[in-house]
Design a protein around this motif. Structure first.
Motif: not given
Length: 231
Positions: A46-69
């Motif tokens: 999975k890391e190899a795939w993400i690295s390959s896409v990121t290097l050739s095309w750019g960031s291929c994902g987003l992360l949603l972070y949350s914190a309780p009130g």
């Protein structure tokens, strides 16, 4: 609950939710044998795939972070993964293939139960839209899964060719979730409909203005004059 969305980078791969970090349903070439799948390290592949896409095309994902009130401790509450369809081996296996040439394929859209009840699915979807608009993408497409559908084993086998594959309900986006996010069904199917979201280039300009205004509000302070001394 406070939230923020950040691009997936090689440094934040460990923050991906467990299943998304190990699932290779989209990233490995479908085949009839289990040899390659049994011998590989899912996280490494999975890391190899993400690295390959990121290097050739750019960031291929987003992360949603949350914190309780009231808390400063964040945790990952969701993620989205996307890539050009040519970088997604499984994309050609669906009965509703191919993905349109002008579109990016959204493969993963996950939001935790708590974040879902808070409505943060929309936060993540809008972040994906804004990010891809800024990059000049014309449209987003996704293969949805109809959970209540029943189709023949032969047709399902075309998509799930490799024994050991995840179940559709586990690694595919529910069709209902795509409809709620205003994706349009462009290729109907009892179990694997394909959806599309047309991107408006004006959205990127609006998002940039809104982000700039928010930064201005956050950094600005209002100073009131001190009252005149009383004689």
């Amino acid at each position: 609950m406070t939230t923020r969305v950040q691009p997936l980078t090689l440094g934040s791969l460990a923050d991906l939710p467990d299943h998304a970090r190990r699932c290779l349903f989209w990233e490995m070439e479908p085949g009839e044998t289990t040899t390659a799948h049994a011998q590989c390290d899912p996280e490494f592949e999975k890391e190899a795939w993400i690295s390959s896409v990121t290097l050739s095309w750019g960031s291929c994902g987003l992360l949603l972070y949350s914190a309780p009130g009231g808390s400063s401790e964040e945790h990952v509450a969701g993620c989205a993964l996307y890539a050009p369809p040519s970088s997604v081996p499984r994309a050609s296996s669906f009965p509703t293939s191919p993905v349109s040439a002008d579109a990016v394929l959204l493969t993963t859209l996950y939001v935790s139960e708590l974040a879902l009840t808070e409505g943060h699915q929309e936060t993540l979807v809008q972040a994906v839209i804004s990010e891809l608009v800024r990059r000049g993408v014309r449209a987003i497409e996704a293969f949805g899964h109809e959970h209540a559908a029943t189709i023949s084993w032969q047709e399902q086998h075309k998509v799930h060719k490799r024994p050991g594959d995840c179940l559709p309900a586990t690694c595919m986006i529910p069709a209902s979730l795509l409809r709620e996010s205003r994706f349009i069904e462009v290729a109907p199917h009892p179990e694997y409909p394909r959806f599309r979201y047309e991107l408006d280039s004006d959205l990127g300009w609006k998002a940039d203005v809104e982000a700039a205004l928010m930064r201005l509000i956050e950094t600005s302070t209002i100073t009131f004059p001190s009252p005149a001394p009383v004689a």
